[in-house]
Scaffold this motif. Structure first.
Motif, PDB file in Angstrom:
ATOM      1  N   TYR A  72      46.207  39.140  38.678  1.00  0.00           N
ATOM      2  CA  TYR A  72      46.479  39.830  39.790  1.00  0.00           C
ATOM      3  C   TYR A  72      46.938  41.317  39.468  1.00  0.00           C
ATOM      4  N   SER A  73      48.089  41.446  38.584  1.00  0.00           N
ATOM      5  CA  SER A  73      48.587  42.687  38.186  1.00  0.00           C
ATOM      6  C   SER A  73      47.844  43.444  37.215  1.00  0.00           C
ATOM      7  N   ILE A  74      46.978  42.635  36.316  1.00  0.00           N
ATOM      8  CA  ILE A  74      45.923  43.383  35.509  1.00  0.00           C
ATOM      9  C   ILE A  74      45.000  44.089  36.370  1.00  0.00           C
ATOM     10  N   ARG A  76      45.189  45.056  39.324  1.00  0.00           N
ATOM     11  CA  ARG A  76      45.687  46.333  40.257  1.00  0.00           C
ATOM     12  C   ARG A  76      45.906  47.297  39.478  1.00  0.00           C
ATOM     13  N   GLY A  77      46.375  47.054  37.965  1.00  0.00           N
ATOM     14  CA  GLY A  77      46.669  48.357  37.186  1.00  0.00           C
ATOM     15  C   GLY A  77      45.431  49.021  37.003  1.00  0.00           C
ATOM     16  N   GLN A  78      44.165  48.281  36.961  1.00  0.00           N
ATOM     17  CA  GLN A  78      42.851  48.533  36.684  1.00  0.00           C
ATOM     18  C   GLN A  78      42.301  49.107  37.983  1.00  0.00           C
ATOM     19  N   LYS A  79      43.019  49.096  38.912  1.00  0.00           N
ATOM     20  CA  LYS A  79      42.236  49.622  40.189  1.00  0.00           C
ATOM     21  C   LYS A  79      41.318  48.836  40.770  1.00  0.00           C
ATOM     22  N   LYS A  80      41.168  47.231  40.159  1.00  0.00           N
ATOM     23  CA  LYS A  80      40.043  46.678  40.863  1.00  0.00           C
ATOM     24  C   LYS A  80      40.534  45.756  41.901  1.00  0.00           C
ATOM     25  N   TYR A  81      40.572  46.308  43.163  1.00  0.00           N
ATOM     26  CA  TYR A  81      41.383  45.658  43.958  1.00  0.00           C
ATOM     27  C   TYR A  81      40.666  44.550  44.576  1.00  0.00           C
ATOM     28  N   LYS A  82      39.363  44.624  44.727  1.00  0.00           N
ATOM     29  CA  LYS A  82      38.465  43.385  45.033  1.00  0.00           C
ATOM     30  C   LYS A  82      39.013  42.073  44.083  1.00  0.00           C
ATOM     31  N   ASN A  83      38.750  42.486  42.840  1.00  0.00           N
ATOM     32  CA  ASN A  83      39.096  41.121  42.017  1.00  0.00           C
ATOM     33  C   ASN A  83      40.432  40.918  41.986  1.00  0.00           C
ATOM     34  N   ALA A  84      41.376  41.702  42.320  1.00  0.00           N
ATOM     35  CA  ALA A  84      42.801  41.234  42.474  1.00  0.00           C
ATOM     36  C   ALA A  84      42.860  40.273  43.688  1.00  0.00           C
ATOM     37  N   ASP A  85      42.125  40.793  44.836  1.00  0.00           N
ATOM     38  CA  ASP A  85      42.113  39.659  46.207  1.00  0.00           C
ATOM     39  C   ASP A  85      41.685  38.521  45.680  1.00  0.00           C
ATOM     40  N   ALA A 140      54.939  22.506  50.026  1.00  0.00           N
ATOM     41  CA  ALA A 140      55.922  23.599  49.833  1.00  0.00           C
ATOM     42  C   ALA A 140      56.479  24.200  48.816  1.00  0.00           C
ATOM     43  N   PHE A 141      56.730  23.276  47.598  1.00  0.00           N
ATOM     44  CA  PHE A 141      57.283  23.492  46.473  1.00  0.00           C
ATOM     45  C   PHE A 141      56.419  24.587  45.792  1.00  0.00           C
ATOM     46  N   MET A 142      55.175  24.105  45.702  1.00  0.00           N
ATOM     47  CA  MET A 142      54.216  24.996  44.937  1.00  0.00           C
ATOM     48  C   MET A 142      53.769  26.154  45.650  1.00  0.00           C
ATOM     49  N   ALA A 143      53.590  26.148  46.974  1.00  0.00           N
ATOM     50  CA  ALA A 143      53.473  27.371  47.592  1.00  0.00           C
ATOM     51  C   ALA A 143      54.582  28.614  47.324  1.00  0.00           C
ATOM     52  N   ASN A 144      55.968  27.967  47.317  1.00  0.00           N
ATOM     53  CA  ASN A 144      56.957  28.602  47.046  1.00  0.00           C
ATOM     54  C   ASN A 144      57.027  29.234  45.681  1.00  0.00           C
ATOM     55  N   ASP A 145      56.584  28.271  44.695  1.00  0.00           N
ATOM     56  CA  ASP A 145      56.539  28.822  43.333  1.00  0.00           C
ATOM     57  C   ASP A 145      55.503  29.949  43.084  1.00  0.00           C
ATOM     58  N   THR A 146      54.304  29.826  43.544  1.00  0.00           N
ATOM     59  CA  THR A 146      53.115  30.677  43.720  1.00  0.00           C
ATOM     60  C   THR A 146      53.395  31.896  44.178  1.00  0.00           C
ATOM     61  N   LEU A 147      53.873  31.817  45.742  1.00  0.00           N
ATOM     62  CA  LEU A 147      54.215  33.242  46.285  1.00  0.00           C
ATOM     63  C   LEU A 147      55.443  33.946  45.415  1.00  0.00           C
ATOM     64  N   ILE A 148      56.455  33.319  44.967  1.00  0.00           N
ATOM     65  CA  ILE A 148      57.418  33.865  44.166  1.00  0.00           C
ATOM     66  C   ILE A 148      56.747  34.847  43.157  1.00  0.00           C
ATOM     67  N   CYS A 149      55.992  34.090  42.444  1.00  0.00           N
ATOM     68  CA  CYS A 149      55.081  35.389  41.264  1.00  0.00           C
ATOM     69  C   CYS A 149      54.231  36.081  41.895  1.00  0.00           C
ATOM     70  N   PHE A 150      53.640  36.143  42.830  1.00  0.00           N
ATOM     71  CA  PHE A 150      52.745  37.085  43.336  1.00  0.00           C
ATOM     72  C   PHE A 150      53.631  38.246  44.278  1.00  0.00           C
ATOM     73  N   ASP A 154      53.485  41.955  43.121  1.00  0.00           N
ATOM     74  CA  ASP A 154      53.022  43.156  44.111  1.00  0.00           C
ATOM     75  C   ASP A 154      53.869  44.032  44.254  1.00  0.00           C
ATOM     76  N   GLY A 155      54.998  44.093  43.548  1.00  0.00           N
ATOM     77  CA  GLY A 155      55.873  45.151  43.624  1.00  0.00           C
ATOM     78  C   GLY A 155      57.138  45.165  44.424  1.00  0.00           C
ATOM     79  N   ASN A 156      57.421  43.699  44.798  1.00  0.00           N
ATOM     80  CA  ASN A 156      58.734  43.328  45.526  1.00  0.00           C
ATOM     81  C   ASN A 156      59.525  42.317  44.961  1.00  0.00           C
ATOM     82  N   PRO A 157      60.182  42.688  43.916  1.00  0.00           N
ATOM     83  CA  PRO A 157      61.062  41.621  43.235  1.00  0.00           C
ATOM     84  C   PRO A 157      62.440  41.408  44.032  1.00  0.00           C
TER      85      PRO A 157
END
Length: 231
Positions: A72-74, A76-85, A140-150, A154-157
């Motif tokens: 996703y970050s790669i 976003r950095g390449q401004k390929k927003y559709k691929n990031a989605d 719930a566990f895996m959703a939490n782990d996934t959302l932490i990363c994204f 996505d610029g909101n640590p």
């Protein structure tokens, strides 16, 4: 000037991530304390027998989350927003499939799993119960782990840290509620981060038209080392 900015941003991510991990460690310590007080030696034995399964679930969530968030970050950095989605959508899909597998394991195979992990007649019932609860709350566990990363990528640590600390401390101060509920508390905090199907490039977005197998290999390959670290 640019080097200073990058250094500042780097340490911001590192420090906030460390703070979140400290909060996570505190709630694990609190769980151990509550179980030892309430159930004694057998309770701690059951916990230690079941905890590898939690580690495996946690590692799987990070494997998928880190791999997908990196891609996703790669993009976003390449401004390929559709691929990031698409990368975000695919990661959620993979996470959901793995969660269903874990939940079904908890429903149908918890007894065999408890025996496989070495539970004897004194701790078998507690180990089985603990495994069932852990596995049934896998989404719930895996959703939490996934959302932490994204959310972090996505610029909101800061939001990622706040969610982790909120969930951890809500677990510590609870009286009799099941500790897995803290994951839903964290999910409520993440809800403050917009997620939509729109074309706004400043938020996490899902894309309905994604290519599952095309992105799955990268997610698992890139996130596999994080799974190993967790285990």
């Amino acid at each position: 000037m640019e080097v200073k900015t990058l250094r500042k941003e780097f340490f911001q991510y590192v420090i906030l991530n460390i703070c979140g991990m400290i909060g996570l460690s505190c709630y694990i310590l609190a769980d151990t304390f509550f179980i030892s007080n309430g159930l004694g030696a057998n309770g701690l034995t059951a916990l230690n027998l079941a905890i590898p399964i939690y580690s495996f679930i946690h590692g799987s969530g990070l494997m998928v989350g880190m791999g997908g968030a990196t891609k996703y970050s790669i993009y976003r950095g390449q401004k390929k927003y559709k691929n990031a989605d698409k990368s975000f959508s695919n990661t959620i899909c993979i996470m959901s499939i793995l969660s269903v597998i874990f939940v079904l394991t908890g429903i149908f195979f918890s007894e065999k799993l408890a025996i496989l992990l070495g539970a004897d007649k004194d701790v078998f019932h507690m180990t089985k119960t603990y495994l069932q609860v852990i596995l049934l709350f896998t989404p719930a566990f895996m959703a939490n782990d996934t959302l932490i990363c994204f959310v972090r990528n996505d610029g909101n640590p800061k939001l990622s840290m706040i969610a982790t600390l909120t969930g951890s401390f809500s677990n510590i101060i609870r009286v009799s509620a099941c500790y897995q509920l803290n994951r839903f508390v964290q999910a409520l905090v993440y809800k403050t981060k917009p997620v939509s199907f729109s074309t706004n490039k400043s938020v996490l977005q899902a894309d309905r038209n994604y290519h599952f197998f095309r992105y799955s290999v990268f997610h698992h390959r890139n996130g596999f080392r994080y799974c190993n670290d967790s285990l």
